[in-house]
Design a protein around this motif. Structure first.
Motif, PDB file in Angstrom:
ATOM      1  N   TYR A 117      38.066  40.070  28.226  1.00  0.00           N
ATOM      2  CA  TYR A 117      39.077  39.994  29.286  1.00  0.00           C
ATOM      3  C   TYR A 117      39.728  41.333  29.603  1.00  0.00           C
ATOM      4  CZ  TYR A 117      42.707  40.090  25.734  1.00  0.00           C
ATOM      5  OH  TYR A 117      43.522  40.467  24.706  1.00  0.00           O
ATOM      6  N   ASN A 120      39.896  42.983  32.978  1.00  0.00           N
ATOM      7  CA  ASN A 120      40.894  42.640  33.996  1.00  0.00           C
ATOM      8  C   ASN A 120      42.099  43.566  33.995  1.00  0.00           C
ATOM      9  OD1 ASN A 120      39.324  40.427  34.719  1.00  0.00           O
ATOM     10  ND2 ASN A 120      40.266  39.156  33.147  1.00  0.00           N
ATOM     11  N   SER A 123      43.068  46.855  38.535  1.00  0.00           N
ATOM     12  CA  SER A 123      42.964  46.150  39.806  1.00  0.00           C
ATOM     13  C   SER A 123      41.871  46.814  40.640  1.00  0.00           C
ATOM     14  CB  SER A 123      44.296  46.193  40.548  1.00  0.00           C
ATOM     15  OG  SER A 123      44.532  47.487  41.063  1.00  0.00           O
ATOM     16  N   ARG A 124      41.381  46.122  41.645  1.00  0.00           N
ATOM     17  CA  ARG A 124      40.316  46.715  42.467  1.00  0.00           C
ATOM     18  C   ARG A 124      40.758  47.958  43.208  1.00  0.00           C
ATOM     19  NH1 ARG A 124      35.986  42.274  44.490  1.00  0.00           N
ATOM     20  NH2 ARG A 124      36.319  40.884  42.745  1.00  0.00           N
ATOM     21  N   GLN A 264      28.459  42.490  38.294  1.00  0.00           N
ATOM     22  CA  GLN A 264      29.119  41.400  39.015  1.00  0.00           C
ATOM     23  C   GLN A 264      28.661  41.333  40.472  1.00  0.00           C
ATOM     24  OE1 GLN A 264      32.553  40.951  36.996  1.00  0.00           O
ATOM     25  NE2 GLN A 264      31.895  38.845  37.214  1.00  0.00           N
ATOM     26  N   LEU A 268      26.751  38.004  41.878  1.00  0.00           N
ATOM     27  CA  LEU A 268      27.199  37.206  43.018  1.00  0.00           C
ATOM     28  C   LEU A 268      26.023  36.917  43.944  1.00  0.00           C
ATOM     29  CD1 LEU A 268      30.638  38.524  44.258  1.00  0.00           C
ATOM     30  CD2 LEU A 268      30.001  36.165  43.799  1.00  0.00           C
ATOM     31  N   GLN A 271      23.801  34.391  42.360  1.00  0.00           N
ATOM     32  CA  GLN A 271      24.495  33.216  41.838  1.00  0.00           C
ATOM     33  C   GLN A 271      24.311  33.060  40.343  1.00  0.00           C
ATOM     34  OE1 GLN A 271      24.054  29.503  43.980  1.00  0.00           O
ATOM     35  NE2 GLN A 271      23.720  30.713  45.817  1.00  0.00           N
ATOM     36  N   LYS A 273      25.821  33.834  36.362  1.00  0.00           N
ATOM     37  CA  LYS A 273      27.105  33.966  35.690  1.00  0.00           C
ATOM     38  C   LYS A 273      26.990  35.014  34.591  1.00  0.00           C
ATOM     39  CE  LYS A 273      30.818  31.256  33.977  1.00  0.00           C
ATOM     40  NZ  LYS A 273      31.302  29.954  33.574  1.00  0.00           N
TER      41      LYS A 273
END
Lengths: 544, 544
Positions: A117, A120, A123-124, A264, A268, A271, A273
């Motif tokens: 985690y 995270n 931020s973008r 990532q 996407l 599709q 994970k």
């Protein structure tokens, strides 16, 4: 791990082979170029392109990620090693591998501790600012290689070669795919062809170099690239572990962030994970592999992984083929690589990093959320002015700082009843009626340490504006969690209101929040009641 | 600023004078003791108790805050200066004042930049863990002063004096207020009398010292305290500014956090409102004042401010009186202070910091939120094992880390209709019915960079569990904000769903969130509609 191998379908093979070859062709000049950015001999970049893609294929979770040297990580490597050794020196080369080992160990440990985690923490907008700043620093750093000297003392033949290479690369980027398509090449093949332009430019520069004897004119070239596979490298400098700890943490963090963001984007599209903890392990093992072969810190690159994907990679087999091909390239004669003129290599770096200067995030955030846009610009500025390592810390602080700053301005609405209904709405947006003795506030935020003081202060402000209120009802529709700090904050509010003879009531508390509160003292000491709905609270409390 | 002076009422005067005197009596041994903790000669602690309370009274925002030397800040000062100079040396004394100057400048700058919200970077459990860890480190550090030597070589007379002082202080803490009350003293006066026990113990120890010639027995005492006011100190070491920058940032941060938390506790009791930016300025100027008089970094202390409040302080005039009285104490003969035995001073420190070991936060968070309890323990352990400076950084990382960790587990509920109503509820908690082609998810969190990947992953999981869904409705009741990162995340979700022929719809979007979204491209490109309520979305989308 290797699940893809057990379920391997023969139909995937063609795509995997072609992607493996294309990426290998891309990786030879790229590996050499990014070794140059890191201050290392070019061959270190090739060493770092053999085991890492193979090990990532075994331990990682993305199907199309291509792991190897990457511009920003090389810049961070150079920044970390600069105070410790002279670029290109024997110690420097040992420390680069040691840094890869330490970063890999950090990543592996984080993966085993399931700390995925931490991706995270950026931020973008901050990530975009970091990338932009790093790209500018890298490009500026290559200008003097391109010019064959300082800007005051430009070496004309180098500058002509480098400038020409940049022009060819920019033209190729713009027109090559279109030209190939017009020549009847399929769309995807044309795209891939265009992405191989750096390889062609490098080959062309080598040809020119030998035809025109550019080294005789003073144009620097990469120098001899030793043939043969890298030996098992176990050299480390025991006195530098401590000095490498902090850079290893920062570089490990960015390896993970950059790798995850590349994976990532492709996940996407497919599709798929991603498992962030498996990514940590995959990237960690890849870096340890790079260290063992005398390489440098590596990660997944969006552009290279994109080529891998576009060239048809279906499974990590493509990366294994890439790694094997790079090993074969070193077994073949490598004398010709020595002719590679550095200005042409610098040109490929500059054009590659200019491609990282995407301004869409800046544009969007400028319109959507000025604070995020300013965080982006501050991060980019910080990387340029204070260095890439300070930039990472600054990025985390700015990401979390904007979060805490926003939390310190919680949205709290005074609710009133829409006449004749059971509905309570913000009186500023709806024609809703209030009663003077009951103040109903809807708290539009999860309660946590970052907003507990601000929420209590806002409540006091509203109570001051509504001096007739004998009951305060907190409507908790939007409160999905209350942490320990906020629990204490509510306890203090309860005590303060009790002393003033004001009741504190809660309404519409969510199930999970209520389950939690039952484990605390608050419900036992609260100076009021818990209501299922705002309407029920108003009906029960208002003076009839 | 000084608003309290313009509105000063004569009725406040008695309380302010008595509080000013009581705090001055408390501050003389406390200032000397905390100078000792900081590795400084005792008089530095008295110097730091003159201008700081006066300047804070002029620039600060709390009515009852008492600013001066404080145990934890002294510990941080010692930790910061240890690598730079020998404790007690001339350079060390100059650097302590310089550190106060740098910390004060940091605070003042943050105040002028209105960065008061940084007080929210520490959660309460982490703050509690930090305090507990620091208290233990301080107490352990004083044990050898108390014992007059190492534990292997205890100096018996020192240990008897120190141990006796601890026993008296603990007994006084427990019984003195009760005894005074029984003797007919009023409740509040009895409490204040009990708080002055350290002063009495110190006086008693001085008396014993001169009666029994304790220095002759080898009991160390403070040594001569120079009489007279401190001169204006402008000495700084120009070569150490860089080394002091990072400590000044960390110490400035903790000065603010500790000062705010003390002021906040009292503000709640007085129903006052603190201005965090004014607190930054007040504490900043106080530290600059301490530096100019050759002191050390200072802040508000909860115990001292509590005495100030209890002794009747109504306005900052009490602090001005305290500062003036401490100046007068230095103008009076100070020869007697030289007799103060260090073991007795150490005893007052140990008993004072043991009072900071409150375990209520640990107990509450252990039951209420295990993650917060573990963050508390990790911070305390970090301070003890890695040092107080690492502890600050660790505290910020743990506070924000738990926040991001929680955000990476967003609560998302599948909603169904309560039969025969317009209400939609979590199907896991209510008997609510769903329709197969419309998946309704309520997102119970604000959307931001910390949960954007997790939210998208959860949505994909739910879609995989509901393969018949042709429409996804996100019910936004609990979403009060969407940052730029989350905006991009929604855009990517929209694109991915469009490719699979699944509609993306929003329902119950709050006013401020909708206002924001209108400034973005999302509403123009969304592959679905915006509904006012979940019921309207369900009615419009479900196959009849």
């Amino acid at each position: 791990m290797l699940q893809w191998l057990r379920n391997y379908r023969r139909a995937s093979l063609t795509g995997d082979i072609s992607a493996g070859i294309v990426v290998a062709l891309m990786m030879i000049p790229q590996g050499m170029a990014y070794a140059l950015v890191a201050g290392l001999p070019p061959v270190a970049g090739i060493y770092a392109s053999i085991l890492p893609p193979i090990l990532y294929a075994i331990f990682g979770s993305s199907m199309t990620q291509s792991v190897g040297p990457m511009a920003i990580i090389s810049l961070m490597t150079a920044a970390a090693l600069a105070p410790l050794a002279a670029p290109g020196s024997g110690l420097y080369i040992v420390l680069a591998a040691q840094l890869a080992l330490a970063s890999g160990a950090v990543l592996l440990l984080c993966g085993l501790l399931r700390l995925g985690y931490v991706a995270n923490f950026f931020s973008r907008p901050v990530m975009s600012g970091f990338t932009i700043g790093a790209a500018i620093v890298i490009a500026l750093g290559q200008v003097k290689v391109l010019a064959g000297g300082t800007l005051a003392q430009v070496h004309i033949p180098s500058a002509i070669l480098g400038g020409g290479a940049i022009a060819v690369l920019l033209l190729a980027k713009r027109y090559l795919a279109r030209l190939l398509r017009r020549a009847g090449v399929s769309d995807s093949a044309a795209d891939i062809g265009a992405r191989l332009a750096p390889m062609l430019v490098v080959l062309g520069a080598m040809l020119l170099s030998s035809l025109l004897d550019l080294p005789g004119l003073g144009v620097q070239s990469t120098g001899e690239v030793p043939a043969g596979l890298p030996g098992l490298n176990l050299a480390t400098s025991s006195t530098h572990w401590r000095a490498l700890l902090q850079p290893a943490l920062l570089i490990g963090f960015m390896i993970f962030l950059l790798g995850m963001s590349a994976a990532q984007t492709l996940a996407l599209k497919r599709q798929e994970k991603l498992q962030s903890n498996m990514e940590l392990v995959g990237l960690g093992v890849a870096n340890i592999g790079s260290a063992l072969t005398g390489g440098l810190p590596v990660t997944g690159s969006l552009s290279r992984s994109g080529v891998n994907f576009a060239a048809g990679a279906n499974t990590p087999l493509a990366s294994i083929i890439t790694g094997v091909l790079l090993a074969l390239a070193l077994v073949a004669p490598t004398g010709w690589l020595a002719l590679l003129p550095l200005p042409a290599l610098a040109a490929t770096i500059i054009v590659a990093v200019l491609g990282m200067l995407e301004l869409d995030t800046l544009r969007t955030s400028w319109r959507y959320d000025r604070g995020d846009a300013l965080a982006l610009l501050a991060t980019a500025g910080g990387v340029i002015a204070l260095g890439v390592d300070v930039g990472v810390v600054l990025g985390v602080l700015l990401s979390l700082g904007t979060l805490i700053w926003r939390a310190s301005r919680p949205h709290i609405a005074v609710l009133g009843r829409i006449a004749g209904t059971e509905h309570f709405r913000n009186i500023e947006r709806y024609p809703a009626g209030t009663v003077p003795d009951v103040l109903m506030l809807r708290i539009d935020a999860n309660l946590f340490f970052g907003n507990v003081e601000a929420v209590n202060a806002r409540i006091e402000d509203e109570l001051a504006l509504h001096p007739a209120a004998r009951h305060l009802v907190l409507v908790m529709t939007a409160v999905s969690s209350i942490d320990t700090s906020a629990l204490f904050g509510l306890g203090e509010l309860n005590l303060a209101l009790r002393q003033r003879g004001i009741g504190l009531h809660l309404a519409e508390v969510k199930g999970p929040v209520m389950d939690r509160l039952k484990a605390s003292d608050l419900l036992g000491t609260i100076n009021g009641r818990i209501f299922l709905s705002a309407a029920m609270a108003s009906d029960a409390l208002a003076v009839k």
